[in-house]
Every structure is written in C-alpha cells, then in structure tokens.
Design a protein around this motif. Structure first.
Motif, PDB file in Angstrom:
ATOM      1  N   ARG A  78     -23.518 -42.060  11.049  1.00 32.31           N
ATOM      2  CA  ARG A  78     -24.854 -42.226  10.453  1.00 32.31           C
ATOM      3  C   ARG A  78     -25.755 -41.098  10.915  1.00 32.31           C
ATOM      4  NH1 ARG A  78     -25.593 -46.458   7.087  1.00 32.31           N
ATOM      5  NH2 ARG A  78     -27.657 -46.014   6.258  1.00 32.31           N
ATOM      6  N   ILE A  79     -26.578 -40.618  10.003  1.00 30.15           N
ATOM      7  CA  ILE A  79     -27.406 -39.457  10.330  1.00 30.15           C
ATOM      8  C   ILE A  79     -28.732 -39.553   9.560  1.00 30.15           C
ATOM      9  CG2 ILE A  79     -26.075 -38.174   8.591  1.00 30.15           C
ATOM     10  CD1 ILE A  79     -26.689 -35.601   9.981  1.00 30.15           C
ATOM     11  N   ALA A  80     -29.792 -39.032  10.154  1.00 30.00           N
ATOM     12  CA  ALA A  80     -31.104 -39.072   9.491  1.00 30.00           C
ATOM     13  C   ALA A  80     -31.125 -38.083   8.319  1.00 30.00           C
ATOM     14  CB  ALA A  80     -32.195 -38.709  10.487  1.00 30.00           C
ATOM     15  N   ILE A  81     -31.777 -38.448   7.263  1.00 27.36           N
ATOM     16  CA  ILE A  81     -31.861 -37.557   6.083  1.00 27.36           C
ATOM     17  C   ILE A  81     -32.435 -36.194   6.507  1.00 27.36           C
ATOM     18  CG2 ILE A  81     -33.022 -37.206   3.840  1.00 27.36           C
ATOM     19  CD1 ILE A  81     -32.893 -40.285   3.487  1.00 27.36           C
ATOM     20  N   ASP A  82     -33.391 -36.227   7.408  1.00 33.19           N
ATOM     21  CA  ASP A  82     -34.028 -34.988   7.880  1.00 33.19           C
ATOM     22  C   ASP A  82     -33.052 -34.015   8.541  1.00 33.19           C
ATOM     23  OD1 ASP A  82     -36.417 -35.730   7.050  1.00 33.19           O
ATOM     24  OD2 ASP A  82     -37.269 -36.256   9.030  1.00 33.19           O
ATOM     25  N   SER A  83     -31.946 -34.552   9.071  1.00 41.16           N
ATOM     26  CA  SER A  83     -30.992 -33.692   9.797  1.00 41.16           C
ATOM     27  C   SER A  83     -29.881 -33.155   8.899  1.00 41.16           C
ATOM     28  CB  SER A  83     -30.331 -34.470  10.934  1.00 41.16           C
ATOM     29  OG  SER A  83     -31.278 -35.125  11.706  1.00 41.16           O
ATOM     30  N   LEU A  84     -29.846 -33.597   7.642  1.00 37.72           N
ATOM     31  CA  LEU A  84     -28.704 -33.237   6.778  1.00 37.72           C
ATOM     32  C   LEU A  84     -28.542 -31.729   6.586  1.00 37.72           C
ATOM     33  CD1 LEU A  84     -28.850 -35.933   3.942  1.00 37.72           C
ATOM     34  CD2 LEU A  84     -26.962 -35.527   5.555  1.00 37.72           C
ATOM     35  N   GLU A  85     -29.659 -31.075   6.299  1.00 32.73           N
ATOM     36  CA  GLU A  85     -29.570 -29.637   6.004  1.00 32.73           C
ATOM     37  C   GLU A  85     -28.969 -28.886   7.197  1.00 32.73           C
ATOM     38  OE1 GLU A  85     -33.313 -27.657   5.091  1.00 32.73           O
ATOM     39  OE2 GLU A  85     -32.341 -25.765   5.622  1.00 32.73           O
ATOM     40  N   ASP A  86     -29.476 -29.202   8.354  1.00 35.34           N
ATOM     41  CA  ASP A  86     -29.012 -28.540   9.561  1.00 35.34           C
ATOM     42  C   ASP A  86     -27.537 -28.835   9.836  1.00 35.34           C
ATOM     43  OD1 ASP A  86     -29.912 -26.857  11.565  1.00 35.34           O
ATOM     44  OD2 ASP A  86     -29.807 -28.511  13.029  1.00 35.34           O
ATOM     45  N   PHE A  87     -27.178 -30.095   9.633  1.00 35.19           N
ATOM     46  CA  PHE A  87     -25.799 -30.517   9.865  1.00 35.19           C
ATOM     47  C   PHE A  87     -24.844 -29.747   8.946  1.00 35.19           C
ATOM     48  CE2 PHE A  87     -22.210 -33.046   8.433  1.00 35.19           C
ATOM     49  CZ  PHE A  87     -21.577 -33.305   9.647  1.00 35.19           C
ATOM     50  N   ILE A  88     -25.178 -29.664   7.678  1.00 34.98           N
ATOM     51  CA  ILE A  88     -24.276 -28.979   6.727  1.00 34.98           C
ATOM     52  C   ILE A  88     -24.227 -27.489   7.054  1.00 34.98           C
ATOM     53  CG2 ILE A  88     -23.886 -28.392   4.286  1.00 34.98           C
ATOM     54  CD1 ILE A  88     -25.110 -31.107   3.556  1.00 34.98           C
ATOM     55  N   ARG A  89     -25.367 -26.924   7.339  1.00 34.32           N
ATOM     56  CA  ARG A  89     -25.409 -25.479   7.641  1.00 34.32           C
ATOM     57  C   ARG A  89     -24.478 -25.138   8.813  1.00 34.32           C
ATOM     58  NH1 ARG A  89     -28.759 -22.422   5.371  1.00 34.32           N
ATOM     59  NH2 ARG A  89     -30.398 -23.926   5.028  1.00 34.32           N
ATOM     60  N   LYS A  90     -24.521 -25.963   9.845  1.00 31.70           N
ATOM     61  CA  LYS A  90     -23.660 -25.700  11.020  1.00 31.70           C
ATOM     62  C   LYS A  90     -22.188 -25.874  10.670  1.00 31.70           C
ATOM     63  CE  LYS A  90     -26.771 -26.532  14.833  1.00 31.70           C
ATOM     64  NZ  LYS A  90     -27.697 -27.646  15.069  1.00 31.70           N
ATOM     65  N   SER A  91     -21.911 -26.853   9.799  1.00 33.70           N
ATOM     66  CA  SER A  91     -20.502 -27.142   9.506  1.00 33.70           C
ATOM     67  C   SER A  91     -19.844 -26.096   8.632  1.00 33.70           C
ATOM     68  CB  SER A  91     -20.385 -28.489   8.765  1.00 33.70           C
ATOM     69  OG  SER A  91     -21.129 -29.448   9.418  1.00 33.70           O
ATOM     70  N   ILE A  92     -20.620 -25.364   7.854  1.00 33.86           N
ATOM     71  CA  ILE A  92     -19.995 -24.409   6.928  1.00 33.86           C
ATOM     72  C   ILE A  92     -19.914 -23.005   7.532  1.00 33.86           C
ATOM     73  CG2 ILE A  92     -20.694 -25.681   4.874  1.00 33.86           C
ATOM     74  CD1 ILE A  92     -22.866 -23.703   4.359  1.00 33.86           C
ATOM     75  N   LYS A  93     -20.397 -22.853   8.752  1.00 36.20           N
ATOM     76  CA  LYS A  93     -20.355 -21.529   9.393  1.00 36.20           C
ATOM     77  C   LYS A  93     -18.928 -21.125   9.711  1.00 36.20           C
ATOM     78  CE  LYS A  93     -23.185 -19.322  12.518  1.00 36.20           C
ATOM     79  NZ  LYS A  93     -23.892 -19.253  13.739  1.00 36.20           N
ATOM     80  N   PHE A  94     -18.617 -19.867   9.595  1.00 41.46           N
ATOM     81  CA  PHE A  94     -17.302 -19.405  10.082  1.00 41.46           C
ATOM     82  C   PHE A  94     -17.414 -17.991  10.600  1.00 41.46           C
ATOM     83  CE2 PHE A  94     -17.126 -16.888   6.349  1.00 41.46           C
ATOM     84  CZ  PHE A  94     -16.074 -15.989   6.475  1.00 41.46           C
ATOM     85  N   LYS A 136     -20.398 -28.572  -1.063  1.00 41.86           N
ATOM     86  CA  LYS A 136     -20.484 -28.835   0.375  1.00 41.86           C
ATOM     87  C   LYS A 136     -20.638 -30.331   0.638  1.00 41.86           C
ATOM     88  CE  LYS A 136     -20.458 -24.464   0.661  1.00 41.86           C
ATOM     89  NZ  LYS A 136     -19.098 -23.949   0.398  1.00 41.86           N
ATOM     90  N   ALA A 137     -21.278 -31.019  -0.294  1.00 41.34           N
ATOM     91  CA  ALA A 137     -21.463 -32.461  -0.112  1.00 41.34           C
ATOM     92  C   ALA A 137     -21.580 -33.140  -1.467  1.00 41.34           C
ATOM     93  CB  ALA A 137     -22.723 -32.724   0.710  1.00 41.34           C
ATOM     94  N   ALA A 138     -21.155 -34.426  -1.484  1.00 44.72           N
ATOM     95  CA  ALA A 138     -21.375 -35.263  -2.662  1.00 44.72           C
ATOM     96  C   ALA A 138     -22.363 -36.344  -2.248  1.00 44.72           C
ATOM     97  CB  ALA A 138     -20.064 -35.882  -3.106  1.00 44.72           C
ATOM     98  N   ILE A 139     -23.349 -36.599  -3.088  1.00 47.17           N
ATOM     99  CA  ILE A 139     -24.337 -37.622  -2.767  1.00 47.17           C
ATOM    100  C   ILE A 139     -24.056 -38.833  -3.640  1.00 47.17           C
ATOM    101  CG2 ILE A 139     -26.809 -38.169  -2.655  1.00 47.17           C
ATOM    102  CD1 ILE A 139     -25.925 -34.611  -2.567  1.00 47.17           C
ATOM    103  N   LEU A 140     -23.820 -39.958  -2.983  1.00 49.44           N
ATOM    104  CA  LEU A 140     -23.323 -41.135  -3.683  1.00 49.44           C
ATOM    105  C   LEU A 140     -24.215 -42.349  -3.414  1.00 49.44           C
ATOM    106  CD1 LEU A 140     -19.638 -40.741  -2.361  1.00 49.44           C
ATOM    107  CD2 LEU A 140     -20.611 -39.660  -4.377  1.00 49.44           C
ATOM    108  N   PRO A 141     -24.851 -42.914  -4.427  1.00 51.85           N
ATOM    109  CA  PRO A 141     -25.562 -44.181  -4.219  1.00 51.85           C
ATOM    110  C   PRO A 141     -24.550 -45.325  -4.138  1.00 51.85           C
ATOM    111  CG  PRO A 141     -25.730 -43.486  -6.528  1.00 51.85           C
ATOM    112  CD  PRO A 141     -24.943 -42.422  -5.819  1.00 51.85           C
TER     113      PRO A 141
END
Ligand code: ATP
Length: 456
Positions: free
Chosen positions: A440-456, A364-369
């Motif tokens: 740009r998005i707050a780290i705290d909002s990531l989970e919610d953001f991904i959850r909404k995006s993968i819904k179908f 669902k996501a790649a985390i890249l430093p």
C-alpha cells in the motif's frame, strides 16, 4: 524460450506488432508497430540515447538526411561494393544468399570472408540443395547491390538518381567537420544517430530480424590512431553492460570476433555480439574498428580537408573510428524473446508473463478501479496525474484478476488499484508484476516510486 510462431501470434494479439498492409493481403516482410510496440521502440531508443549519447564520454547527437548526394555512396564504397552474393536455382527460380545457404548446411563454416568462387565451389562440392526444388541446379553466383534506388524531382533520369541510405553512419562522416567545429569537441569524441535505413535484402525473414526497412542506432567514436583497439574493447564492454543492465540473460549473449582473414580491407577488428535466437546464435549488434577509411575516402572525393589538428601536440591527422551499430527492431525482438514466458504458479495455473525491465515496459503502470461505479473517477484522476510523467494505461473491464493477468502479459511492472480504502485515506495498492506482491502506498508517493523503479 518461446518459439518464433508463438511470438508472432502474441505480438499481434497484444498490439506489439502487426503484419504490414494486412488488409490488402500484406506486403512481404513489412511490419507495423502497434500501441505497445511503438512505445517499446521509443523506450529502447531512449535507453540507447541515454547510455550512448547523454551519459557516454564526449558523445553528441545528429539527425542527418536519408537522401544524400550519390557521391557519398561512391566514396563509401556502397555503390560498387554493397552487395550480397546472390545464387539462383534454375529449377525453382528461387534466389538465396549464397553465404546463408552454406551456413544453413553447416553452421560451423565462416563464408563471410570467402570469394564468390569459393562459395560456389563449396555449394557444388557438397551438393547443397534448394529447399524448394530439392536440386543442386545452381546458376553462378552474382553480386546483388542492396541499395534502394529512386529519383529526386520530376524527371526520372540517371542524373536524378538517389538512394535510400543503407546505413546512417555516412551522414555522420560527412558532417564530421561541421560537428567538430560547432561543438569544439576534442578527439576522442563520438557522434550518435538513430534513423531509418533501407536494404533490399535478398532473403529477409525470421519475423522482424531481417527486414528491408529498419531503424539503426549507430555511434561513430573518433579517436587518435593507435588508441583504437583500446576504445574497441571499451565499447564492447559498454554494449554488453547495456544489455545485461536491461535484463538480458548473459547466457543468451556471446561476442564473436571476426577472423583476421575475414575482416574488410579497412577494418583492423570487428566483433558481432550475438544473441541465441530460436534458430541459434546470430548477429545482434556489430562493432567495427574502421581505421581512417571513411573520412579519408570522403576527403579524397569531396576535396574537403577532414583532418583534425590536435591542440595539445599540434599533430594533424585523420581520426580513426570505432563503430557500434545495432537495429532497434533486433533489440526489440530480443527483449521480447528474453522476457516472454508461460510461468507455472503455485496454484497450478499458468500465467503469460513478459519480464521486461521497467525502463523499457510499454506502460509503466496500469490504473485499475476495483469497482467501476465507485472508484473509476478517482482512478482516472490518478491516471491523469501519472500521465504527466509516464506512459500509463487505464483499465476498468472484467474482473481484477483478469486485468492483472493482462498487464503481466504485456510487461506492465505495476498495477495500481483504487479501492474502498483509497476513498478514506488516499492510498492505493501497488501489485508488482514479477512477485505478484501487493503493497500500500500514498497517491502522493506514486510518481516518485515509479521514477525510482524505472531507473537503470
Ligand atoms: P548481415 O551480414 O547479417 O546482412 P551486416 O553485418 O551487414 O548484416 P551491419 O551492416 O553490421 O549488418 O548492420 C549493423 C546492425 O544493423 C546489425 O547488427 C543489425 O542489428 C542491424 N541490421 C542490419 N541489417 C538489418 C536488417 N536487414 N534488418 C534489421 N536489422 C538490420
């Protein structure tokens, strides 16, 4: 659409699909699903379970055995009739499915409903040639039973013969009474099952399209006799919506009803949902209205009462059944064919892109430093946070542009980049796969953001 050769190469390089037993020279037509392929398979199964079991009207799940009492296959007709028409060329000794040979010669023919004699006559009349020997030197067609046979227990004798199931459906029929009693479901209701099936196909091939071991997702939807054709239409629309909601291009899909005269004796309607593969339209998903054939057969042979008592009308009947049945690997194949492209960018470059619905994407996501030394610790913290909920991947190798491209190629919908700003205000950039836009998005909002995006 990419070619099949391109796809096979891509699937191997990226880690979707490897040739089975490769280090020993392979085992023909077997395939292993790598880190990405196994995730994609899992996501396809979860999507099917969600729509065809959890959210469907009155549907429950089952997980029945692969090995069943051989009487099951006697009742279902598989022992006597689950065969394909095999034709052998005398010169090359190559064997083919006669119906497929006819279709390769003339795709407008419908040999599905023909007798063996009719197929043989057609092949001889049109002098269809063996692609290997280039002759029409054919032996008569014979029936080839496709069930894999093995032995249960230590003695290899006929009494111990068992079969690997060629479909999961029969496990549902033989549990009809158990399920109905234990759940108290009222007709109409359905039972869905996912599991391995085995068929000793005469001509497997076209990559993972036709293999001897595959996974099926089958629904048996039991309904009152007389209502079956309404339910048949209901489920065809449901299947089409499922495919379109998951991003399949509608132009690549079509529903092909079987001609009345080509129907199996127990079916009063059958349709194939076909997809336009690189070799043309071919079956993806079958749906059949199977009347009360299976339950009646099992009732007759087992002597168990498999009738249903309608509590409202006090009528007793054997329910009719609608069966949508699809292979996990066929869906996987079409999601790759539908989504994989070489996209031309404004800069003149091209990028390999897998446009796949976020619900199905292997990651669902790649985390890249951005800079490994400075940002890797924070990036790993974010990875751990998100891995609680989703399949995510961490990548710190090579420059950021190359890392983005790698994720585009495997369908990861979001790249989350940890940079200098992150260390100051706990925000990250999110890069969107298809548009390549960054927000740009707050780290705290990531989970919610991904959850909404993968819904179908
Ligand atoms: P065919 O006539 O092409 O051999 P079928 O019509 O007998 O196939 P079904 O028995 O209707 O196939 O199987 C239901 C579904 O299971 C198919 O639509 C397909 O998605 C999947 N399937 C069947 N056989 C195979 C196989 N050998 N490999 C992969 N998937 C398969």
């Amino acid at each position: 659409m990419v070619t099949l050769e391109y796809l096979v190469q891509y699937a191997k390089q990226t880690g979707f699909i490897f040739q089975g037993s490769e280090i020993y020279g392979g085992l023909a037509n077997t395939w292993d699903y790598g880190p990405l392929g196994s995730n994609l398979k899992k996501n396809i199964k979860e999507a099917w379970l969600k729509k065809f079991v959890k959210q469907a009207p009155n549907v429950v799940a089952l997980d029945s055995s692969i090995l069943l009492n051989p009487m099951v296959w006697q009742a279902s007709g598989h022992l006597s009739g689950f065969s394909d028409p095999l034709i052998e060329n005398k010169t090359s000794n190559q064997r083919y499915r006669a119906d497929k040979l006819i279709l390769a010669h003339d795709p407008t023919q419908k040999p599905d409903g023909w007798t063996e004699d009719e197929m043989y006559d057609y092949i001889m009349k049109h002098q269809i040639k063996d692609p290997v020997s280039k002759t029409s030197d054919w032996l008569p067609i014979r029936k080839f039973n496709m069930m894999f046979k093995t032995f249960q227990g230590v003695v290899e004798e006929t009494a111990n013969e068992v079969y690997l199931r060629p479909e999961t459906a029969q496990g549902i029929f033989i549990n009809f009474k158990n399920i109905q009693r234990s759940t108290r479901l009222k007709v109409p209701f359905g039972v869905g099952q996912i599991g391995k099936s085995f068929r000793n196909e005469i001509t497997p091939g076209n990559f993972i399209f036709r293999t001897r071991e595959f996974e099926q997702m089958e629904l048996e939807f039991f309904c009152k006799p007389g209502t079956e054709l309404e339910w048949f239409d209901y489920w065809i629309n449901y299947m089409m919506k499922f495919l379109k909601d998951l991003g399949i291009n509608p132009e690549l899909l079509r529903a092909e009803p079987h001609a009345k005269e080509a129907l199996s004796h127990y079916s009063n309607a059958t349709t194939d949902i076909e997809f336009k593969y690189p070799w043309g339209f071919d079956e993806l998903w079958g749906i059949a209205s199977r009347t009360d054939f299976d339950l009646t057969q099992h009732q007759n042979l087992s002597k168990e009462d498999l009738t249903y008592l309608d509590p409202e009308t006090n009528e007793r009947y054997i329910p009719y059944v609608i069966e949508p049945s699809v292979g996990v690997e066929r869906l996987l194949l079409i999601f790759l064919l539908n989504g994989l492209e070489e996209e031309k960018l404004e800069s003149g470059d091209t990028r390999q892109l897998l446009k796949i619905h976020p619900a199905l994407a292997p990651y669902k996501a790649a985390i890249l430093p951005l800079v490994r030394k400075e940002h890797s610790q924070k990036a790993k913290e974010i990875q751990a946070l998100l891995a609680e909920h989703f399949d995510v991947v961490y990548d710190e190798t090579q420059n950021i542009g190359k890392r983005y491209r790698r994720q585009d190629a495997i369908g990861t919908p979001f790249c989350i980049t940890v940079d200098h700003q992150t260390m100051i205000d706990q925000t990250v950039t999110i890069r969107h796969r298809d548009s390549m836009e960054q927000t740009r998005i707050a780290i705290d909002s990531l989970e919610d953001f991904i959850r909404k995006s993968i819904k179908f």
